[in-house]
Design a protein around this motif. Structure first.
Motif, PDB file in Angstrom:
ATOM      1  N   PHE A   1      -2.920  -0.558   7.614  1.00 39.75           N
ATOM      2  CA  PHE A   1      -1.565  -2.254   6.194  1.00 39.75           C
ATOM      3  C   PHE A   1      -2.610  -3.038   6.861  1.00 39.75           C
ATOM      4  N   PHE A   2      -2.256  -4.445   6.240  1.00 38.28           N
ATOM      5  CA  PHE A   2      -3.431  -5.006   6.057  1.00 38.28           C
ATOM      6  C   PHE A   2      -2.660  -6.463   6.143  1.00 38.28           C
ATOM      7  N   LYS A   3      -2.111  -7.166   6.586  1.00 43.75           N
ATOM      8  CA  LYS A   3      -1.052  -7.994   6.857  1.00 43.75           C
ATOM      9  C   LYS A   3      -1.044  -9.432   6.959  1.00 43.75           C
ATOM     10  N   ASP A   4      -1.125 -10.652   6.548  1.00 39.65           N
ATOM     11  CA  ASP A   4      -0.246 -11.870   7.203  1.00 39.65           C
ATOM     12  C   ASP A   4       0.880 -11.793   7.159  1.00 39.65           C
ATOM     13  N   SER A   5       1.042 -13.468   7.546  1.00 37.50           N
ATOM     14  CA  SER A   5       1.971 -14.449   7.618  1.00 37.50           C
ATOM     15  C   SER A   5       3.492 -14.081   6.669  1.00 37.50           C
ATOM     16  N   TYR A   6       2.525 -13.904   5.628  1.00 36.53           N
ATOM     17  CA  TYR A   6       3.795 -14.090   5.025  1.00 36.53           C
ATOM     18  C   TYR A   6       3.544 -12.747   3.595  1.00 36.53           C
ATOM     19  N   ILE A   7       2.272 -11.754   3.865  1.00 32.42           N
ATOM     20  CA  ILE A   7       2.522 -10.744   2.811  1.00 32.42           C
ATOM     21  C   ILE A   7       1.871  -9.348   3.399  1.00 32.42           C
ATOM     22  N   CYS A   8       1.958  -8.133   3.074  1.00 33.73           N
ATOM     23  CA  CYS A   8       1.516  -7.298   3.266  1.00 33.73           C
ATOM     24  C   CYS A   8       1.379  -6.185   2.407  1.00 33.73           C
ATOM     25  N   ILE A   9      -0.753  -5.703   2.581  1.00 30.80           N
ATOM     26  CA  ILE A   9      -0.391  -4.241   1.554  1.00 30.80           C
ATOM     27  C   ILE A   9      -0.706  -3.049   2.310  1.00 30.80           C
ATOM     28  N   LEU A  10      -0.131  -2.409   2.008  1.00 30.77           N
ATOM     29  CA  LEU A  10      -0.635  -1.062   2.151  1.00 30.77           C
ATOM     30  C   LEU A  10      -1.407  -0.328   1.581  1.00 30.77           C
ATOM     31  N   ILE A  11      -2.312   0.212   2.016  1.00 36.49           N
ATOM     32  CA  ILE A  11      -2.991   1.101   1.122  1.00 36.49           C
ATOM     33  C   ILE A  11      -3.004   2.737   1.611  1.00 36.49           C
ATOM     34  N   LYS A  12      -2.447   3.536   0.391  1.00 35.39           N
ATOM     35  CA  LYS A  12      -2.137   4.556   0.995  1.00 35.39           C
ATOM     36  C   LYS A  12      -3.219   6.159   0.909  1.00 35.39           C
ATOM     37  N   ASN A  13      -4.796   5.199   0.377  1.00 37.87           N
ATOM     38  CA  ASN A  13      -5.363   6.626   0.299  1.00 37.87           C
ATOM     39  C   ASN A  13      -6.650   5.911   0.201  1.00 37.87           C
ATOM     40  N   MET A  14      -7.132   5.492   1.412  1.00 41.09           N
ATOM     41  CA  MET A  14      -8.411   4.570   2.083  1.00 41.09           C
ATOM     42  C   MET A  14      -9.531   5.631   1.712  1.00 41.09           C
ATOM     43  N   PRO A  15     -10.492   5.649   1.614  1.00 44.50           N
ATOM     44  CA  PRO A  15     -11.600   6.850   1.120  1.00 44.50           C
ATOM     45  C   PRO A  15     -11.943   7.351   2.996  1.00 44.50           C
ATOM     46  N   GLU A  16     -12.107   8.222   2.922  1.00 45.43           N
ATOM     47  CA  GLU A  16     -12.893   8.825   4.085  1.00 45.43           C
ATOM     48  C   GLU A  16     -14.447   8.384   4.461  1.00 45.43           C
ATOM     49  N   ASP A  17     -14.534   7.825   3.580  1.00 38.51           N
ATOM     50  CA  ASP A  17     -16.676   8.495   2.975  1.00 38.51           C
ATOM     51  C   ASP A  17     -16.669   6.267   4.180  1.00 38.51           C
ATOM     52  N   GLU A  18     -17.583   6.356   5.478  1.00 36.22           N
ATOM     53  CA  GLU A  18     -17.353   4.404   6.362  1.00 36.22           C
ATOM     54  C   GLU A  18     -18.108   3.618   5.560  1.00 36.22           C
ATOM     55  N   VAL A  19     -18.709   4.207   4.845  1.00 33.78           N
ATOM     56  CA  VAL A  19     -19.359   2.708   3.810  1.00 33.78           C
ATOM     57  C   VAL A  19     -18.813   2.478   2.849  1.00 33.78           C
TER      58      VAL A  19
END
Length: 365
Positions: free
Chosen positions: A228-246
């Motif tokens: 979850f990326f959030k700020d005062s007025y917005i929030c984005i949910l990434i459902k498939n974040m890659p496992e590769d660390e880079v």
């Protein structure tokens, strides 16, 4: 730690001689025919193989191919009396590092050649590793450059969005360019909207997760592969974040930067919406004022006409001398003139206000 070394030589005396000369520095195994050599290679991974070319049951190149099929690549030093050029070419083409003539063999020479081959292998491996690291660094830099360039263009586009629908389409387009599956929640005039795409609202579990996350203070919240990326007025949910660390690190950086811009734009859209509502209210009030001013002007004109008629009716009913009538007429005309001047001044004020209102409404549009 000693290096594993295999001696494959069908001449038993020579095999034992070579073994005795290498035992102090290497962990030596011995094979006296090709099948024994293959069996030992199946059990252990040798770093060095000292190998005869001709065996009663085959040739040394067969052993090289056998070892390579297992994924091993030991240093091969041939020890052979063969003088045939084709034999030597076969050996080197198969992957031999060196060739020693068995007839002029002395143990120190073999020891020197093995050490030289090991040193060359280490240098080669170091160069290969450095090349791989350089390729990885270049690829990572190019990938970073592409992602940041893409994000810079996305931020520029985000700041040009003039309404919520355009803004929503832009966000999902940017996330799709990063190959991310996502949901978005944002504050639309103090009301939270939840979206799975620009055209489909999120509901159920996604909405519940958003409500929980938006109560927290953290700007980035990890829940498994969900971020979850959030700020005062917005929030984005990434459902498939890659496992590769880079790759994950790149996405964390660019999305965190993008969401700050998106949050700013949502705030601007909210402010613009409130401002438009306020302007619409002002425009409505101005229209009402114009109607009232028009009605007041009409009533003023009616009163002026009515009073003039009243004065003449009164004059006709009074029995006045010429002198009295003249004086009264003078006073009446003066009064009506002042009233007319007042009415004219009022009309001018009304016209000025109308012009101001028209100009203001033009600015609003």
């Amino acid at each position: 730690m000693k290096i594993d070394l295999l001696i494959a030589e069908d001449d038993i005396c020579l095999n034992d001689l070579v073994a005795s000369s290498l035992t102090d520095e290497y962990l030596v195994s011995q094979a006296y025919n090709l099948e024994q050599a293959k069996a030992l290679c199946d059990k252990s991974q040798f770093s060095v193989i000292v190998l005869d070319y001709h065996f009663p049951d085959g040739d040394g190149v067969e052993l090289i191919h056998h070892v390579k099929k297992q994924g091993n690549s030991p240093i091969i030093v041939f020890l052979s009396a063969s003088e045939e050029l084709d034999t030597k070419m076969n050996a080197f083409n198969a992957g031999a590092a060196d060739w020693i003539d068995k007839r002029s063999f002395i143990p120190p020479l073999l020891l020197i050649k093995i050490k030289k081959a090991l040193a060359n292998r280490q240098e080669f491996d170091a160069l290969k590793e450095a090349e791989q690291q350089a390729n990885t660094a270049v690829f990572s830099a190019m990938s970073d450059s592409f992602m940041w360039g893409n994000t810079a263009r996305a931020i520029q586009g985000c700041l040009s969005c003039t309404n919520y629908n355009e803004f929503l389409v832009h966000i999902f387009s940017y996330l799709q360019s990063l190959e991310l599956t996502a949901s978005v929640a944002y504050s639309e005039n103090s009301q939270i909207s939840y979206w799975d795409s620009p055209y489909a609202r999120a509901c159920g579990m996604e909405e519940d997760l958003f409500k929980l996350v938006m109560q927290k203070d953290e700007r980035i919240i990890n829940a498994g592969r969900r971020y979850f990326f959030k700020d005062s007025y917005i929030c984005i949910l990434i459902k498939n974040m890659p496992e590769d660390e880079v790759r994950k690190g790149q996405i964390l950086d660019v999305v965190a930067a993008y969401i700050e811009c998106a949050n700013h734009q949502v705030n601007m859209l909210n402010q613009e919406y409130v401002k438009q509502l306020y302007f619409k209210k002002i425009a409505f009030e101005l229209d009402d004022l114009q109607q009232k001013m028009g009605l007041f002007t009409e009533q003023t004109q009616q009163i002026q006409s009515h009073q003039s008629l009243k004065f003449f009716e009164i004059f006709s009913q009074l029995e006045l001398t010429n002198d009295e009538e003249s004086k009264l007429t003078e006073v009446t005309d003066d009064t009506l003139m002042k009233f007319e001047e007042l009415a004219y001044s009022h009309v001018n004020i009304i016209n000025s206000l109308n012009n101001v209102i028209k100009d203001f409404k033009r600015q609003l549009s």
